[in-house]
Motif scaffolding. Structure first.
Motif, PDB file in Angstrom:
ATOM      1  N   VAL A  43     -10.718   2.853  -5.897  1.00 23.86           N
ATOM      2  CA  VAL A  43     -10.648   1.427  -5.618  1.00 23.86           C
ATOM      3  C   VAL A  43     -11.960   0.756  -5.982  1.00 23.86           C
ATOM      4  CG1 VAL A  43     -11.291   1.822  -3.195  1.00 23.86           C
ATOM      5  CG2 VAL A  43     -10.205  -0.342  -3.853  1.00 23.86           C
ATOM      6  N   THR A  56      -8.481  -2.554   3.500  1.00 20.84           N
ATOM      7  CA  THR A  56      -7.827  -1.959   2.337  1.00 20.84           C
ATOM      8  C   THR A  56      -8.730  -0.941   1.650  1.00 20.84           C
ATOM      9  OG1 THR A  56      -6.445  -3.903   1.994  1.00 20.84           O
ATOM     10  CG2 THR A  56      -6.776  -2.455   0.103  1.00 20.84           C
ATOM     11  N   ILE A 106      -7.557   7.301  -3.330  1.00 20.61           N
ATOM     12  CA  ILE A 106      -7.125   6.493  -4.477  1.00 20.61           C
ATOM     13  C   ILE A 106      -8.309   5.640  -4.937  1.00 20.61           C
ATOM     14  CG2 ILE A 106      -5.521   4.708  -5.266  1.00 20.61           C
ATOM     15  CD1 ILE A 106      -3.562   5.654  -3.111  1.00 20.61           C
ATOM     16  N   HIS A 139       0.838  -1.203   0.000  1.00 18.11           N
ATOM     17  CA  HIS A 139       0.000   0.000   0.000  1.00 18.11           C
ATOM     18  C   HIS A 139       0.874   1.255   0.000  1.00 18.11           C
ATOM     19  CE1 HIS A 139      -3.984   1.973   1.111  1.00 18.11           C
ATOM     20  NE2 HIS A 139      -3.106   2.971   1.217  1.00 18.11           N
ATOM     21  N   LEU A 151      -7.738   2.960   1.220  1.00 20.56           N
ATOM     22  CA  LEU A 151      -7.637   3.570  -0.113  1.00 20.56           C
ATOM     23  C   LEU A 151      -8.643   4.704  -0.274  1.00 20.56           C
ATOM     24  CD1 LEU A 151      -7.087   0.347  -2.240  1.00 20.56           C
ATOM     25  CD2 LEU A 151      -5.466   2.247  -2.023  1.00 20.56           C
ATOM     26  N   ARG A 207       0.707   4.553  -2.282  1.00 20.02           N
ATOM     27  CA  ARG A 207       0.662   5.884  -1.666  1.00 20.02           C
ATOM     28  C   ARG A 207       1.783   6.779  -2.222  1.00 20.02           C
ATOM     29  NH1 ARG A 207      -0.171   4.849   4.100  1.00 20.02           N
ATOM     30  NH2 ARG A 207      -2.378   5.134   3.674  1.00 20.02           N
TER      31      ARG A 207
END
Length: 341
Positions: free
Chosen positions: A208, A197, A206, A167, A201, A171
């Motif tokens: 996902v 997760t 981000i 991760h 995220l 990042r």
């Protein structure tokens, strides 16, 4: 959000079994509470397990009523034995405990022992974060604009003392301005991908998409993901990767469809004393994790269960291993020897 903190005589953790519905902090005040938190997976993830184990021994050193050196050493050794038995697969646990015991045994006085064991644990906590940041920068070069990356289980802040392993690569790449998408497996039976997760995220901004574990073949065969990034609970001397159950299936499918498969782990997760993955003791967990979801039974009574927590991906299926010291390419056994020399 910090997964673990040392509070000068106690440890504060996030109870990860309550996420994502509830962010609850728990204080651990003795080695027995640390062992229970590890066994019940209130804390999990190989790097974090090692840090919390070391902090557990620091608790003993800090709070012991022992009046002389040998009595304190016995208490630390007894606590180490209890904590060591909680999670047999992740090498970071024994690695951290062994370092703490070495420091304790080398101490010539009780006060020196307290200082050494507590100091080592705090150093491990801080070093894990800095190691993960370095590893993230190293691995970020493997991600390109427009990529879609498949991840399995949880490898973020919640699996480490901070920032994350696989991760952390995501990042770091995102922080560099690269834009990509992530597909996360739900990760049965405890749903770390769905619960943790996806939570992290989303927090990081981000994009996902969540899938069930059984959808990996479809996703990779249709090239819906271009790369796979996973963590590692133990890497054998030959490059075999022991990680969350289901990892080897993803690696086999990735190999079949020409999708690169990367494992991201600190060098502390490399166990040169284990020649191959066949030698790793695989933790077998409670059948209720498979038979129930949040306490509700989903299978008929009397059904036997197989519940290994991890599996082993042979080195031949690993495209590369990302560490804080660089990216290791095949032949992995030689690369591991070189980087640890």
């Amino acid at each position: 959000m910090r997964s673990v903190e040392w509070l000068d005589g106690s440890i504060r953790i996030i109870d990860q079994t309550k996420l994502p519905s509830k962010l609850e902090y728990v204080q651990l005040r003795n080695a027995q509470e640390v062992a229970e938190a590890l066994k019940s997976m209130k804390v999990r993830g190989a790097p974090l397990i090692g840090v919390v184990a070391a902090l557990g021994l620091a608790l003993v050193a800090s709070n012991s009523k022992a009046s002389e050196r040998d009595a304190l050493l016995r208490e630390i050794e007894e606590a180490a034995s209890v904590i060591r038995k909680t999670r047999p697969t992740a090498v970071n646990l024994s690695w951290a405990i062994n370092q703490a015991l070495d420091r304790a045994r080398a101490s010539t006085s009780m006060n020196e022992m307290r200082k050494n064991v507590i100091g080592l644990a705090i150093h491990m906590l801080e070093e894990d974060v800095s190691t993960n940041i370095k590893m993230g920068k190293v691995g970020a070069e493997l991600i390109e604009d427009g990529d879609t990356v498949l991840v399995h289980c949880n490898t973020g802040t919640l699996a480490t003392a901070g920032y994350g392993t696989a991760h952390g690569v995501l990042r770091a790449a995102w922080g560099m301005g690269k834009r990509f998408k992530v597909i996360a497996t739900e990760t049965r039976p405890l749903l770390q991908g769905a619960r943790l997760t996806a939570f992290e995220l989303k927090h990081d901004g981000i994009p996902v998409t969540l899938i069930t574990d059984g959808m990996v073949g479809h996703v990779l065969s249709r090239r819906l993901a271009r790369k796979v990034f996973v963590g590692a609970d133990r890497i054998a001397a030959n490059g075999d990767v022991c990680n969350k159950i289901g990892t080897s299936t993803i690696a086999f499918v990735a190999k079949a469809f020409g999708v690169p498969f990367y494992s991201v782990a600190p060098t502390s997760s490399i166990d040169i004393s284990t020649p191959s993955g066949e030698m790793v003791v695989i933790e077998e967990r409670d059948a209720r994790e498979v038979l129930e979801i949040e306490g509700k039974r989903i299978a008929p009574e009397g059904i036997p269960v197989l519940n290994p927590a991890f599996d082993v991906t042979p080195a031949a299926y690993v495209t590369a291993i990302v560490t804080e010291r660089g990216i290791l390419y095949p032949p992995l056994e030689q690369s591991i020897k070189r980087i640890l020399a």
